[in-house]
Scaffold this motif. Structure first.
Motif, short mmCIF file in Angstrom:
data_model
loop_
_atom_site.label_atom_id
_atom_site.label_comp_id
_atom_site.label_asym_id
_atom_site.label_seq_id
_atom_site.Cartn_x
_atom_site.Cartn_y
_atom_site.Cartn_z
N ALA A 31 0.75 -1.45 0.11
CA ALA A 31 0.64 0.06 -0.26
C ALA A 31 1.23 1.78 0.13
CB ALA A 31 -1.05 0.15 1.39
N ALA A 32 0.50 2.48 -1.13
CA ALA A 32 1.10 3.58 -1.17
C ALA A 32 2.64 3.64 -1.04
CB ALA A 32 0.40 4.45 0.11
N PRO A 33 3.22 2.65 -2.31
CA PRO A 33 5.05 2.90 -1.53
C PRO A 33 5.39 4.03 -1.49
CG PRO A 33 3.87 1.24 -3.49
CD PRO A 33 3.33 1.88 -3.55
N ALA A 34 6.19 4.37 -0.68
CA ALA A 34 7.62 5.49 -1.22
C ALA A 34 8.34 4.95 -2.19
CB ALA A 34 7.77 5.59 0.17
N HIS A 52 -0.90 10.07 1.93
CA HIS A 52 -0.46 9.42 1.93
C HIS A 52 -0.46 7.58 2.03
CE1 HIS A 52 3.62 7.10 1.40
NE2 HIS A 52 4.37 7.11 2.38
N LEU A 53 -2.15 8.06 2.77
CA LEU A 53 -2.43 6.90 3.31
C LEU A 53 -2.03 6.49 4.70
CD1 LEU A 53 -5.23 4.74 1.96
CD2 LEU A 53 -3.40 3.17 1.76
N ASN A 54 -2.28 7.52 5.36
CA ASN A 54 -1.48 7.40 7.14
C ASN A 54 -2.90 8.40 7.39
OD1 ASN A 54 -0.43 10.11 5.75
ND2 ASN A 54 1.34 9.67 6.32
N ALA A 92 -3.48 12.47 6.27
CA ALA A 92 -4.40 11.91 5.10
C ALA A 92 -5.64 11.65 5.46
CB ALA A 92 -3.29 11.27 4.00
N GLY A 93 -6.18 11.38 7.29
CA GLY A 93 -7.80 11.03 6.93
C GLY A 93 -7.41 9.50 7.94
N PHE A 94 -7.27 8.87 7.73
CA PHE A 94 -6.65 7.50 7.12
C PHE A 94 -6.35 7.28 9.11
CE2 PHE A 94 -7.11 8.19 3.38
CZ PHE A 94 -7.87 6.91 2.94
N GLY A 95 -7.41 7.01 9.95
CA GLY A 95 -6.79 5.94 10.85
C GLY A 95 -7.15 4.28 10.24
#
Length: 186
Positions: free
Chosen positions: A94-97, A165-167, A170-173
């Motif tokens: 998920a969301a590779p940097a 960044h799916l974190n 970014a609003g993701f719990g």
């Protein structure tokens, strides 16, 4: 009679390790068959140390494993896959940097990443089924670069839309889609 073993879900966090409100941490606490690569005490920026930590965590697990990696955890996973031969049931990446391009302020610079073994990003096909979840507005990687990585790895690409960044920033719990994608790998 065949026995069906439920895979262990092994979380592979990125460089920021475990964040209490991160979807990986929340998912691990929710699932009875989940574990996580423990945070490093030393050599926190070393790719080799991160790969060794993943390998050590895998060595403690009997039976099938699904890796659930986020951000630099994806890069840890692909570096590990190039060096080790343990059978992996599948991986959610998920969301590779993109550690080959400059990252935003607050993240390691490109020279530090190179000196710590993160370059070049492995581009060989992965030896296990994988799903790459890509964001359209990730500050740590362009959608196009992630799509190219997914193609090179032989992964199924899932366009997550504009999820940053799916974190937590970014609003993701919680990220309920993770469970659905993991189920596709089972």
């Amino acid at each position: 009679m065949t026995s069906i073993t439920t895979p262990t879900i092994l979380m592979v966090p990125g460089l920021r390790d475990h964040v209490a409100e991160h979807w990986q941490t929340l998912l691990e606490s929710k699932l009875s068959n989940a574990a996580s690569v423990p945070p490093l005490e030393h050599d926190k920026l070393s790719c080799a140390a991160r790969v060794a930590a993943l390998d050590a965590a895998l060595a403690k697990i009997d039976g099938p494993v699904i890796l659930v990696a986020h951000s630099a955890g994806v890069m840890i996973t692909v570096h590990w896959a190039r060096q080790h031969s343990r059978k992996i049931h599948g991986a959610l990446l998920a969301a590779p940097a993109d550690l080959e391009t400059p990252l935003p302020a607050g993240y390691p610079d490109i020279d530090s990443l190179a000196q710590n073994g993160w370059h070049a990003i492995p581009r060989e096909p992965l030896p296990f089924p994988s799903i790459v979840g890509a964001s359209r507005n990730d500050p740590l990687a362009s959608f196009e670069r992630v799509a190219a990585m997914a193609k090179d790895w032989g992964s199924t690409l899932v366009d997550l839309g504009e999820v940053g960044h799916l974190n937590p920033a970014a609003g993701f719990g919680e990220w309920p889609m993770a469970e659905m994608l993991i189920h596709e790998l089972v």
